[in-house]
Design a protein around this motif. Structure first.
Motif, PDB file in Angstrom:
ATOM      1  N   ASP A 235     106.423  -2.648  81.002  1.00  0.00           N
ATOM      2  CA  ASP A 235     105.248  -2.823  80.145  1.00  0.00           C
ATOM      3  C   ASP A 235     105.008  -1.582  79.292  1.00  0.00           C
ATOM      4  O   ASP A 235     104.679  -1.681  78.110  1.00  0.00           O
ATOM      5  CB  ASP A 235     104.026  -3.113  81.012  1.00  0.00           C
ATOM      6  N   VAL A 236     105.181  -0.404  79.894  1.00  0.00           N
ATOM      7  CA  VAL A 236     105.000   0.835  79.132  1.00  0.00           C
ATOM      8  C   VAL A 236     106.041   0.949  78.022  1.00  0.00           C
ATOM      9  O   VAL A 236     105.760   1.429  76.914  1.00  0.00           O
ATOM     10  CB  VAL A 236     105.079   2.044  80.083  1.00  0.00           C
ATOM     11  N   LYS A 237     107.270   0.496  78.288  1.00  0.00           N
ATOM     12  CA  LYS A 237     108.336   0.607  77.297  1.00  0.00           C
ATOM     13  C   LYS A 237     108.208  -0.431  76.182  1.00  0.00           C
ATOM     14  O   LYS A 237     108.470  -0.141  75.013  1.00  0.00           O
ATOM     15  CB  LYS A 237     109.693   0.470  77.969  1.00  0.00           C
TER      16      LYS A 237
ATOM     17  N   TYR B  49     105.946  -1.912  71.208  1.00  0.00           N
ATOM     18  CA  TYR B  49     106.693  -2.700  70.219  1.00  0.00           C
ATOM     19  C   TYR B  49     106.104  -4.097  70.056  1.00  0.00           C
ATOM     20  O   TYR B  49     106.140  -4.672  68.955  1.00  0.00           O
ATOM     21  CB  TYR B  49     108.165  -2.787  70.627  1.00  0.00           C
ATOM     22  N   LEU B  50     105.573  -4.655  71.127  1.00  0.00           N
ATOM     23  CA  LEU B  50     104.938  -5.967  71.014  1.00  0.00           C
ATOM     24  C   LEU B  50     103.662  -5.891  70.185  1.00  0.00           C
ATOM     25  O   LEU B  50     103.342  -6.821  69.442  1.00  0.00           O
ATOM     26  CB  LEU B  50     104.623  -6.519  72.411  1.00  0.00           C
ATOM     27  N   TYR B  51     102.935  -4.786  70.300  1.00  0.00           N
ATOM     28  CA  TYR B  51     101.696  -4.648  69.541  1.00  0.00           C
ATOM     29  C   TYR B  51     101.945  -4.542  68.040  1.00  0.00           C
ATOM     30  O   TYR B  51     101.167  -5.051  67.236  1.00  0.00           O
ATOM     31  CB  TYR B  51     100.931  -3.413  70.033  1.00  0.00           C
TER      32      TYR B  51
ATOM     33  N   ILE C  68     107.066  -8.784  61.704  1.00  0.00           N
ATOM     34  CA  ILE C  68     107.453 -10.185  61.528  1.00  0.00           C
ATOM     35  C   ILE C  68     106.900 -10.735  60.219  1.00  0.00           C
ATOM     36  O   ILE C  68     107.621 -11.384  59.438  1.00  0.00           O
ATOM     37  CB  ILE C  68     106.962 -11.020  62.730  1.00  0.00           C
ATOM     38  N   LEU C  69     105.617 -10.457  59.950  1.00  0.00           N
ATOM     39  CA  LEU C  69     105.025 -10.916  58.699  1.00  0.00           C
ATOM     40  C   LEU C  69     105.679 -10.232  57.501  1.00  0.00           C
ATOM     41  O   LEU C  69     105.894 -10.861  56.452  1.00  0.00           O
ATOM     42  CB  LEU C  69     103.517 -10.646  58.703  1.00  0.00           C
TER      43      LEU C  69
END
Length: 336
Positions: free
Chosen positions: A30-32, A36-38, A44-45
């Motif tokens: 989760d830390v790694k 990048y997910l945020y 993507i947009l």
């Protein structure tokens, strides 16, 4: 003698240990991955609305592509050659750079001065800050229509005022430089307040210790502004210069509505590159291949000028900032 084996852990404790180890592994992942997910929605947009159209425009620019018939055969760089062979392209390039210089340079200078005034101890700060930002929220078409009437050749308010002081009426819609000045005035009216608030936010983040050291050294307000404030706005100046460059070279709304015909004047004396692009793609030629070529030429021009602005402003501001910091350290030691 019997050998005693260690007691086996209870099933519940085993499950608890496995659960803790699993949670620890999940926490590491989760830390790694979470940063990048945020930020992934933006990329993507950007890939969908920015990167893909940019690449696809490059594909269109090397094909024959008519508005009505669609894609034709591959022509390579012929669309670029055709664009360079049109006199209106060179006129639009000249007009774009002229309007860009008349708008961007005064815009940045005026914005810095206004931000310094708003950062001072004045009454009704909120009112003045809202007043500075008000032109930015006005629709560009409305601004263009209003200024088009103000700069009218025969019955415009500007020429009426000039007539009262004994100056001959200016042909704002006929002379090249006069039309560029009128359009740049519209651009400055809309964007100066926006850049002013950006500079104001940066000025409020300047450490007050630097001003205290300058006051101890005997510097007046003007000297503080030149030697402390300006060097500390290094990153902000670079940002505003680059964004003003990008926006100034893509100007379309103001020159488009400056004249009812929207063609850039009878002799195309204020037609910009974006107006030329629009005329090629949706005007008489209806050639999307050439329009895409113009778009890529404009993109490369913006990249080159943006990099030049970045290196120049970085060099100037970094040298000034180093001198200001060294002087502030010297003054603070002297004060102690």
């Amino acid at each position: 003698m019997a050998v005693l084996s260690p007691p086996k852990p209870a099933p519940d404790s085993q499950r608890t240990a496995k659960r803790i180890a699993l949670n620890q592994r999940r926490g590491k992942w989760d830390v790694k991955l979470s940063p990048y997910l945020y930020i992934s929605p933006f990329f993507i947009l950007f890939a969908i609305t920015g990167l893909f159209p940019l690449v696809y425009t490059a594909v269109v620019s090397v094909h024959q592509w008519h508005l009505l018939t669609g894609q034709g055969e591959f022509v390579g760089l012929q669309n670029y050659v055709d664009v360079f062979g049109q006199p209106n392209f060179w006129k639009s390039l000249r007009n774009t750079f002229s309007i860009f210089l008349l708008s961007s340079v005064p815009q940045v200078l005026i914005a810095i001065v206004l931000a310094a005034l708003l950062d001072a101890n004045i009454r009704a700060k909120t009112f003045w800050r809202m007043g500075v930002l008000l032109p930015y929220v006005v629709a560009p078409v409305a601004v263009g229509l209003i200024f088009g009437r103000l700069f009218a050749d025969q019955y415009g308010l500007i020429n009426e005022v000039l007539g009262y002081v004994g100056i001959e009426p200016v042909r704002w819609h006929a002379d090249v430089l006069a039309s560029h000045f009128a359009i740049s005035t519209m651009v400055n009216f809309r964007w100066t307040g926006y850049n002013t608030l950006i500079f104001l936010a940066a000025m409020q983040a300047v450490p007050r210790e630097l001003y205290e050291a300058a006051i101890i050294d005997g510097a007046g307000r003007l000297r503080q502004f030149v030697s402390v404030t300006i060097p500390q706005l290094r990153a902000t100046i670079i940002f505003v210069v680059i964004t003003s460059t990008i926006g100034g070279l893509q100007i379309f709304d103001e020159p488009r509505v400056f004249d009812p015909t929207g063609l850039g004047g009878a002799d195309r004396q204020w037609m910009t590159i974006t107006m030329f692009l629009y005329d090629i793609g949706w005007g008489n030629q209806k050639n999307f291949g050439r329009a895409a070529a113009v778009a890529w030429i404009l993109f490369l021009i913006i990249i080159v000028i943006g990099m030049i602005n970045f290196f120049i402003t970085t060099k100037i501001s970094s040298s000034d900032g180093a001198q200001a910091k060294a002087k502030a350290r010297k003054n603070s030691r002297r004060a102690r």
